[in-house]
Write a protein that holds these residues in place. Structure first.
Motif, PDB file in Angstrom:
ATOM      1  N   UNK A 232       0.834  -1.192   0.000  1.00  8.83           N
ATOM      2  CA  UNK A 232       0.000   0.000   0.000  1.00  8.83           C
ATOM      3  C   UNK A 232       0.879   1.257   0.000  1.00  8.83           C
ATOM      4  N   UNK A 233       1.922   1.251   0.868  1.00 12.09           N
ATOM      5  CA  UNK A 233       2.826   2.394   0.926  1.00 12.09           C
ATOM      6  C   UNK A 233       3.518   2.619  -0.414  1.00 12.09           C
TER       7      UNK A 233
ATOM      8  N   UNK B 273       3.548   5.915  -2.626  1.00  7.74           N
ATOM      9  CA  UNK B 273       4.791   6.618  -2.958  1.00  7.74           C
ATOM     10  C   UNK B 273       4.962   6.772  -4.465  1.00  7.74           C
TER      11      UNK B 273
ATOM     12  N   UNK C 241       2.765   7.329  -6.545  1.00  9.14           N
ATOM     13  CA  UNK C 241       1.975   8.483  -6.985  1.00  9.14           C
ATOM     14  C   UNK C 241       2.710   9.798  -6.697  1.00  9.14           C
TER      15      UNK C 241
ATOM     16  N   UNK D  46      -2.746  10.819  -4.082  1.00  8.14           N
ATOM     17  CA  UNK D  46      -2.199  10.039  -2.984  1.00  8.14           C
ATOM     18  C   UNK D  46      -2.415  10.746  -1.647  1.00  8.14           C
ATOM     19  N   UNK D  47      -2.142  12.058  -1.606  1.00  7.19           N
ATOM     20  CA  UNK D  47      -2.309  12.799  -0.355  1.00  7.19           C
ATOM     21  C   UNK D  47      -3.774  12.897   0.061  1.00  7.19           C
TER      22      UNK D  47
ATOM     23  N   UNK E 171      -5.277   8.310  -0.111  1.00  7.13           N
ATOM     24  CA  UNK E 171      -4.599   7.092   0.329  1.00  7.13           C
ATOM     25  C   UNK E 171      -4.007   7.285   1.724  1.00  7.13           C
ATOM     26  N   UNK E 172      -3.888   6.167   2.439  1.00  6.74           N
ATOM     27  CA  UNK E 172      -3.227   6.194   3.738  1.00  6.74           C
ATOM     28  C   UNK E 172      -1.872   5.540   3.592  1.00  6.74           C
ATOM     29  N   UNK E 173      -0.836   6.166   4.109  1.00  2.08           N
ATOM     30  CA  UNK E 173       0.482   5.539   4.013  1.00  2.08           C
ATOM     31  C   UNK E 173       1.415   6.139   5.063  1.00  2.08           C
ATOM     32  N   UNK E 174       2.550   5.485   5.213  1.00  2.00           N
ATOM     33  CA  UNK E 174       3.539   5.898   6.207  1.00  2.00           C
ATOM     34  C   UNK E 174       4.142   7.242   5.841  1.00  2.00           C
ATOM     35  N   UNK E 175       4.444   8.062   6.802  1.00  2.00           N
ATOM     36  CA  UNK E 175       5.108   9.363   6.620  1.00  2.00           C
ATOM     37  C   UNK E 175       4.293  10.335   5.780  1.00  2.00           C
TER      38      UNK E 175
ATOM     39  N   UNK F 122       5.678  14.097   4.772  1.00  2.00           N
ATOM     40  CA  UNK F 122       5.882  14.456   3.364  1.00  2.00           C
ATOM     41  C   UNK F 122       5.075  15.690   2.993  1.00  2.00           C
TER      42      UNK F 122
END
Lengths: 349, 288
Positions: A61-62, A66, A68, B108-109, B112-116, B120
């Motif tokens: 998922x990460x 990233x 994108x 993405x921002x 989506x959910x993601x690390x950091x 960022x």
């Protein structure tokens, strides 16, 4: 391959068990939580390996997210973030761009205090800001109020008012220098023939003490359409009921403006003033094109901060000093931004 | 009796309203004249000879013998065609890159959910108030080190990845319901497909806003090209026009013809996308 995998699974299993044991013995809550998180991570990896997945779901998922961001972020980091860090460091260095860099501490900043050309640039920039910001604000607000009413050809008037903002500076400053030409221009011709100003007293718009005034006048002309649009949006956000209530109480036009429009537009006005101030501090092209003559050199009466940054960097190759001036510009903008943040906090709470 | 008085009152009120309207129109006409006269003057001067430009007595908008050949001469006096080509190339590439990378990152921002993620995004926020003029010098030194001095590519790198674009697009995407993406995910669509098939078609208004902002900024930029582009054949139209004004400062008719030429593309794009431009300005204003 298979043996490898079996070994990995066994290893992970013992790891998780050991962690479980540790968690039971740990008394400190914070450390315990950390260990639990660690164990969960191992467990996720274990299921991933068991199910023949190379990457866990989270990592996948990460990575998608990233991918994108990467195209923009890499460009942004290389061409914006790195130079910003570089700019801060450079302000404490002496460098001509090719020979060795030396660290000079705050020397560049102490030099600023005795540099008459810098002080002139600073003073002129401040005068320009103080002159342009209120005038543009008032002009754009007045224009917005007029254009918010039901009048004929409203769209046409709005387009015309906005046009100077999109038109390129080189072209419109060329026209302005002709219209305000000290000896041949139509403006001075009118002053001479219609208002009877004697020949020798005709204003020299682009030199001496008048030049800042001309820069301000030009900026108001160029930018008022842009801020008018922001004000128009603000005006449309005021509910019509307020004005109806005002009419019932017998308020006249001025009272309606004073007690309804102006207070309701408070945050819009604040935003306009902040944006205007920041943009005015960055003034460069307007000064160079209106007051710079053929070679684009500015005298002390028309110099501005960004011009002096440019000159020190690309004419004298005194990069450290130029960065120190840039820091002054940054500081000015930072102060305005901080005031904005505080104001927004106040409004939100 | 009282009816008559009512009538009188009503009439005087109407008179006042008409007087007010007239005043509004007078103010408007004065402002509009101030806004538009310089442009009309530019058009008029562009078909005059150098002597006629400043001829005041009598002043005419269209001279008896319009010098249309100012518009032909301007292309031969300076390599105007080359300048236009460079600027068109730059503007198109920068605008496309800006649209593509900003909307990509913004998706993405926003969805989506993601690390950091926060860290960022903070990098973008922290720089939005930073004037480019503060770091333009180190940026130039860096680009020179990469061998990009005097290359159009430098201008592309400089303008294509702005924090502003990411902000604008993110703000718009956040207004699109997340359920739409969720539903698509359940249907087994990949994130790339959701972006391309659902989000991108929905974001036409904000893409248009970003297009016109980027287009106008790139087309009109002066300081950037001034720092980077040195060779004459690489110059943009703004630089070229400024250079021409410096060299032939007394060729008033030609200068005005060149100015008109440099304005035409911006006028066209502005008139076509005006609605989105105005909306974009208004929404950034409201947000702040």
């Amino acid at each position: 391959m298979n043996e490898n995998k079996a070994a990995q699974i066994r290893q992970l299993e013992t790891d998780t068990e050991q962690l479980m044991e540790k968690i039971r013995q740990e008394k400190d809550i914070k450390k315990k939580q950390k260990l639990i998180a660690e164990r969960e991570k191992k467990q996720r990896k274990l299921t991933a390996v068991r199910n023949n997945r190379v990457l866990s779901r989270e990592t996948k998922r990460d990575l998608v997210a990233y991918s994108f961001i990467a195209p923009n972020f890499i460009g942004f980091a290389v061409f914006t973030l790195v130079p910003i860090v570089f700019a801060f460091a450079l302000a404490f260095m002496k460098w001509d761009g090719s020979n060795e860099i030396t660290f000079v501490g705050i020397d560049n900043f102490t030099r600023l205090a005795d540099d008459t050309f810098f002080l002139a640039a600073f003073r002129n920039t401040i005068i320009y800001v103080i002159g342009t910001v209120p005038l543009t604000m008032v002009a754009s607000l007045a224009l917005a109020i007029v254009l918010n009413q039901k009048i004929k050809a409203r769209g046409f008037f709005r387009t015309v008012a906005f046009f100077p903002y999109v038109a390129s500076l080189v072209a419109i400053t060329a026209v302005w220098s002709m219209i305000f030409h000290p000896s041949k221009g139509p403006v001075n011709y009118l002053l001479l023939k219609v208002f009877g100003v004697p020949q020798e007293n005709l204003p020299k718009w682009f030199s001496g003490s008048l030049v800042l005034f001309t820069l301000i006048l030009f900026s108001v002309w160029k930018y008022m359409g842009y801020y008018m649009v922001i004000y128009l949006a603000g005006l449309q956000g005021i509910s019509a009921e307020l004005y109806e209530a005002g009419s019932l109480d017998g308020a006249n036009t001025w009272q309606k403006f004073k007690y309804i429009t102006w207070p309701q537009l408070r945050s819009t006005t604040f935003f306009v003033v902040v944006m205007l101030t920041i943009n005015c501090f960055k003034v460069y092209d307007i000064a160079v094109m209106l007051a710079g003559g053929g070679d684009g050199k500015l005298s002390t009466s028309a110099t501005v901060l960004v011009y002096y940054i440019y000159q020190n960097a690309f004419n004298y190759w005194d990069l450290g000093y130029s960065s120190a001036i840039a820091m002054v510009l940054f500081l000015m903008v930072l102060i305005i931004t901080l005031i904005q943040f505080r104001y927004e906090k106040k409004i939100n709470s | 009796m009282s009816e008559q008085m009512e009538n009188k009152k009503f009439r005087s009120k109407r008179k006042n309203a008409i007087a007010g309207k007239t005043l509004v129109y007078i103010i408007l006409l004065i402002i509009t004249a101030a806004m538009i006269v310089p442009f009309l003057w530019m058009l008029s001067a562009s078909i005059k000879s150098n002597r006629e430009v400043f001829l005041m007595d009598p002043f005419v908008w269209i001279p008896e013998q319009p010098k249309w050949d100012n518009y032909i001469k301007i292309w031969t006096k300076i390599p105007l065609l080359k300048f236009v080509q460079n600027t068109v190339f730059l503007t198109i590439v920068v605008t496309l890159l800006q649209l593509l990378t900003s909307s990509f990152a913004a998706y993405s921002f926003a969805k989506l959910e993601f690390k950091h993620k926060n860290a960022l995004f903070l990098a973008y926020i922290a720089t939005i108030a930073m004037p480019w003029q503060v770091y333009m010098v180190p940026q130039f030194i860096m680009m020179r080190g990469m061998g990009l001095n005097d290359k159009l590519l430098a201008m592309i790198c400089l303008q294509a990845f702005s924090a502003f674009g990411v902000f604008l697009m993110k703000q718009f995407y956040e207004g699109i319901p997340s359920e739409l993406c969720e539903a698509a995910r359940i249907d087994g669509m990949s994130e790339y497909k959701i972006y391309a098939k659902i989000m991108l078609p929905l974001s036409k208004p904000s893409l248009s806003t970003l297009t016109i902002f980027t287009f106008v900024n790139t087309w009109n930029d002066y300081l950037g090209p001034l720092i980077y582009l040195k060779t004459e054949t690489k110059k943009t139209i703004q630089l070229g026009l400024k250079m021409f004004i410096g060299q032939y400062s007394a060729e008033y008719g030609l200068i005005m013809a060149g100015s008109v030429v440099s304005l035409i593309p911006v006028i066209i794009v502005f008139l076509c996308l005006q609605k989105y431009f105005v909306e974009g300005v208004a929404s950034t204003g409201l947000k702040g």
